[in-house]
Scaffold this motif. Structure first.
Motif, short mmCIF file in Angstrom:
data_model
loop_
_atom_site.label_atom_id
_atom_site.label_comp_id
_atom_site.label_asym_id
_atom_site.label_seq_id
_atom_site.Cartn_x
_atom_site.Cartn_y
_atom_site.Cartn_z
N ALA A 432 0.82 -1.22 0.00
CA ALA A 432 0.00 0.00 0.00
C ALA A 432 0.85 1.27 0.00
O ALA A 432 0.32 2.35 0.25
CB ALA A 432 -0.93 0.00 1.21
N THR A 434 2.17 3.33 -2.19
CA THR A 434 1.76 4.49 -3.00
C THR A 434 0.50 5.14 -2.44
O THR A 434 0.38 6.37 -2.43
CB THR A 434 1.51 4.06 -4.46
N GLY A 443 -3.58 2.08 -3.73
CA GLY A 443 -2.61 1.26 -3.01
C GLY A 443 -3.26 0.42 -1.93
O GLY A 443 -2.87 -0.74 -1.71
#
Length: 480
Positions: A432, A434, A443
Motif C-alpha cells: 500500500a 503508493t 494502493g
C-alpha cells in the motif's frame, strides 16, 4: 462453577498428585496479573488508530510508521521464549516485576518521544519488557491454580486477548482525539505502577528452577525477523529488485539458517525444532502466523485508510473498528464450541475462507463506496473468520499432541503470533506504499487484494496441513 474452598494442607487431585494449599490471594493475584497482560495485548492494536497523528506530529514517513507497529511485536515474539527461560532461572515473580518495570518505563519514554528514533526505541524496549512479563505471568497462573480452577483461570487469561484487541481500537481513538496520541503510552504508567505495588503483596515468591539460557538463539531469530521486515518495508520504496532489498532478504534467510543450526547444536535450545515434526504443532504455527498477519494487516491498513483517504477522525475510526474487534472475539467463542464437533481442519479452512470472502469487498471498493455499507460488513466478516482461526490454531497445537509437550508447543505457537503481526504489517505497508504516500485508495485496495489471496491460499493449505480428527479440549497453557 463455584470456587473450591481453600485448604490448609496439601490436597490430592485425581491424576495430578499432591498440590500445595490453595492460596487465599490467588484470585486477586489473577486479576492483577491479567491487568498487566491486558496492557501488553492492548499495545499491539492501540497504536494503529493513532498512526496518522503520530506521522503528522513527528514527521514520520511510511517506513517509520511501519516500525512503530512491528518493533513491539518483533521484540515481544523474538524474545518471548528467552523470557520464559529467565522466569525458570530467576523466578517467575522476579522476572514479571523486571519486565513490568521495563515496560512501564519504556511506555513513559515512548509517550515523551519527539522523533522517530526515540519513538521506535521506546517500542523496542516495550517489547523486551513484554517478553519478560508475559511468560512469567503465565507461569504464575499455571503454578498458582490446580485442577478445575486452573482451567477457569486460563479461560480468564485467554479472554484477555480478545478484550484487549477490542479495547485497543476504541481506547486508541478516544485518547488520540482527546488528550493526544502520547496518552496511549502514558496510560500504561499509572497502571504499571499500581501493578508493581500489588504483585509483591499478592504473588508469593517461589524457588527458581535450573535453566540454561540460549541467548545466541534468541538474538539470531530476532535479528533474522528484523532484517526480513527491513527488506519487506524497503521493497515498498525501492522495489523488489533493489540490491539492498535483496541483500536484506538473503541476510534474513542466512540468519534463520544459523538459528536452526544453533538450536540443533545447543544442549538447551530456545526452540526445539523437532516440534515442527509434530504435524499439529506445524499446523497450529501456520494458522497462528497467517491469522495474526491478516488481523494486523486489517488494523494497520484500515486505520490509515479511513483517516487519510476517507477523512475520519481517530475516534470515528476506533468506532468503525470496534464491531470488527468484537467479531474476532465472537468468532473465537463460536470456534471453541465447534472445533470439538467439526474438527480442526473444517474450522481452520472455514475460518480462512470466511476471512477471504470478507476481504473481497475491501479490495473492490471505490471512492464512492459506503464505509458502513461495504467496508464495515466486509471487515466484520473477515474478522469473525480470523477469530475462529485463532482458537483453531491453539487447540490444534496443544490438544492434539502429548500433554508433556504442551508447554513447548505453546511457546512455539505464541512466537509465531508475534512474528505474524510483524510480517503482516510490513507486507501490507509495502503493497500500500503508493496509497499511504499519496492518500489515494488504489494502493490500499491492492493490499486488501493481497490479504484476500493470502486468506484463500491459507484455507487451501489448511485442508492439506491440518490433521483430521477432533482435538481434546483442555486448559492447556497459552499466552494470548
Amino acid at each position: 462453577m463455584p470456587h473450591p474452598p481453600a485448604q490448609d494442607h496439601p490436597r490430592e487431585v485425581a491424576g495430578h498428585g499432591l498440590h500445595p494449599p490453595a492460596d487465599p490471594r490467588r484470585w486477586a493475584a489473577l486479576a492483577v496479573i491479567c491487568l498487566a497482560q491486558f496492557m501488553l495485548v492492548l499495545d499491539v492494536t492501540v497504536v494503529n488508530v493513532a498512526l496518522p497523528d503520530m506521522a503528522a506530529d513527528l514527521r514520520l514517513d511510511r517506513t517509520a510508521l511501519t516500525w512503530v507497529v512491528t518493533a513491539y511485536t518483533l521484540t515481544f515474539g523474538g524474545l518471548m521464549l528467552l523470557g520464559g527461560r529467565l522466569a525458570d532461572l530467576l523466578g517467575a515473580r522476579r522476572t514479571l516485576l523486571a519486565g513490568l518495570l521495563l515496560f512501564t518505563a519504556a511506555s513513559l519514554l515512548t509517550g515523551l518521544a519527539q522523533n522517530a528514533g526515540t519513538l521506535i526505541g521506546g517500542r523496542i524496549a516495550q517489547g523486551v519488557g513484554a517478553a519478560l512479563l508475559s511468560p512469567a505471568a503465565l507461569a504464575i497462573v499455571t503454578t498458582t491454580f490446580h485442577g478445575p480452577e486452573r482451567t477457569r483461570a486460563l479461560g480468564v487469561w485467554a479472554a484477555i486477548g480478545g478484550t484487549g484487541s477490542a479495547a485497543g481500537v476504541l481506547l486508541g481513538g478516544a485518547l488520540t482525539q482527546g488528550p493526544g496520541w502520547q496518552w496511549i503510552f502514558h496510560l500504561n504508567v499509572p497502571v504499571g505502577i499500581a501493578v508493581l505495588a500489588a504483585v509483591p503483596a499478592l504473588v508469593p515468591a517461589r524457588a527458581p528452577r535450573p535453566a540454561r539460557l540460549d541467548v545466541p538463539g534468541a538474538l539470531l531469530v530476532t535479528a533474522a525477523t528484523g532484517i526480513l521486515i527491513h527488506g519487506l518495508v524497503r521493497a515498498g520504496d525501492d522495489g523488489w529488485s533493489d540490491s539492498l532489498t535483496l541483500l536484506a532478504l538473503a541476510g534474513s534467510l542466512a540468519l534463520y539458517a544459523a538459528f536452526a543450526l544453533t538450536e540443533r547444536a545447543t544442549r538447551s535450545p530456545l526452540m526445539d525444532l523437532r516440534m515442527f515434526t509434530r504435524r499439529p504443532v506445524l499446523a497450529g504455527s501456520f494458522l497462528m502466523l497467517i491469522a495474526t498477519a491478516l488481523l494486523i494487516g486489517f488494523f494497520f491498513l484500515g486505520s490509515v485508510h479511513l483517516q487519510q483517504v476517507r477523512g475520519y477522525s481517530p475516534l470515528g475510526t476506533g468506532l468503525v473498528f470496534l464491531p470488527a474487534a468484537v467479531a474476532v472475539a465472537l468468532g473465537a467463542h463460536l470456534a471453541s464450541r465447534l472445533v470439538g464437533r467439526a474438527g480442526s481442519r473444517a474450522c481452520a479452512a472455514g475460518g480462512l475462507a470466511l476471512a477471504a470472502a470478507g476481504t473481497v469487498p475491501l479490495a473492490l471498493q471505490t471512492a464512492g463506496s459506503s464505509v458502513y455499507g461495504v467496508f464495515l460488513p466486509g471487515l466484520v466478516t473477515a474478522s469473525f473468520g480470523v477469530g475462529a482461526v485463532f482458537v483453531t490454531a491453539t487447540t490444534t497445537a496443544l490438544a492434539m499432541i502429548d500433554h508433556r509437550e504442551a508447554g513447548l508447543a505453546s511457546g512455539v505457537v505464541n512466537t509465531f503470533h508475534e512474528v505474524g503481526a510483524s510480517v503482516g504489517a510490513a507486507v501490507v505497508s509495502t503493497v500500500a506504499a503508493t496509497g499511504i504516500a499519496a492518500g489515494a485508495l488504489d494502493g490500499f485496495t491492492d493490499a486488501y487484494a493481497l490479504l484476500a489471496v493470502a486468506a484463500t491460499a491459507g484455507a487451501l493449505v489448511s485442508l492439506a496441513l491440518v490433521p483430521r480428527g477432533k482435538p481434546r479440549l483442555t486448559g492447556g497453557p497459552h499466552v494470548h
